[in-house]
Write an enzyme that holds these catalytic residues in place. Structure first.
Site, short mmCIF file in Angstrom:
data_model
loop_
_atom_site.label_atom_id
_atom_site.label_comp_id
_atom_site.label_asym_id
_atom_site.label_seq_id
_atom_site.Cartn_x
_atom_site.Cartn_y
_atom_site.Cartn_z
CG HIS A 161 -0.98 -8.16 -6.55
ND1 HIS A 161 -0.23 -8.72 -5.54
CD2 HIS A 161 -2.22 -8.00 -6.04
CE1 HIS A 161 -0.99 -8.89 -4.47
NE2 HIS A 161 -2.21 -8.44 -4.74
CG HIS B 41 -5.88 -5.26 -2.80
ND1 HIS B 41 -6.77 -6.30 -2.93
CD2 HIS B 41 -4.65 -5.83 -2.91
CE1 HIS B 41 -6.12 -7.44 -3.10
NE2 HIS B 41 -4.81 -7.18 -3.10
CD GLU C 298 -1.95 -8.24 -0.46
OE1 GLU C 298 -1.76 -9.39 -0.02
OE2 GLU C 298 -2.41 -8.00 -1.60
#
Length: 134
Positions: free
Chosen positions: A7, A79, A130
């Site tokens: 994502h 992010h 991440e």
């Protein structure tokens, strides 16, 4: 090491208004709003055929998203998240190569119920990254 893009996270000050843009204007499939107190955020996921967009709203004044929005009042990309097969092996390789893992370096359970780590943006072209175990 990294797998598919899981994502892209966008920090927003009003998650309901942002959700409406994706749902009503763009016709996207959106999840329900969920609070993630361990991460200090509320989340909504926009489900796309090839990935997801995560909307992040601060959950309290000490949220890392609140700090991001102080610097970027209009919001913006916060992010990117990539999947990895083995988060501990990925962490160990990255640390051995000089990358910095944020926090205490141990995975935490993320919004999808899987272990996640965040990597320092200065080590990844200015982008907070991440990793999520697939």
């Amino acid at each position: 090491m990294i797998g598919r893009l899981n994502h892209v996270a966008i920090a927003v000050s009003d998650i309901d208004a942002a959700t409406a843009i994706y749902r009503d204007t763009l016709g996207a499939d959106v999840s329900s709003r969920e609070e993630q107190p361990d991460h200090g955020v509320s989340t909504v996921f926009i489900n796309l055929p090839n990935t997801k967009i995560e909307l992040l709203e601060p959950l309290g004044d000490d949220s890392p998203i609140a700090k991001f929005l102080e610097k970027n009042p209009s919001g913006g990309i916060h992010h990117v998240c990539y999947e990895v097969d083995d988060i501990l092996a990925a962490r160990d390789k990255l640390v051995a190569d000089g990358a910095r893992v944020l926090g205490d370096g141990e995975p935490k359970i993320g919004a999808h119920g899987k272990p996640v780590l965040f990597l320092h943006p200065k080590d990844f072209l200015g982008t907070l990254t991440e990793l999520e175990e697939a």
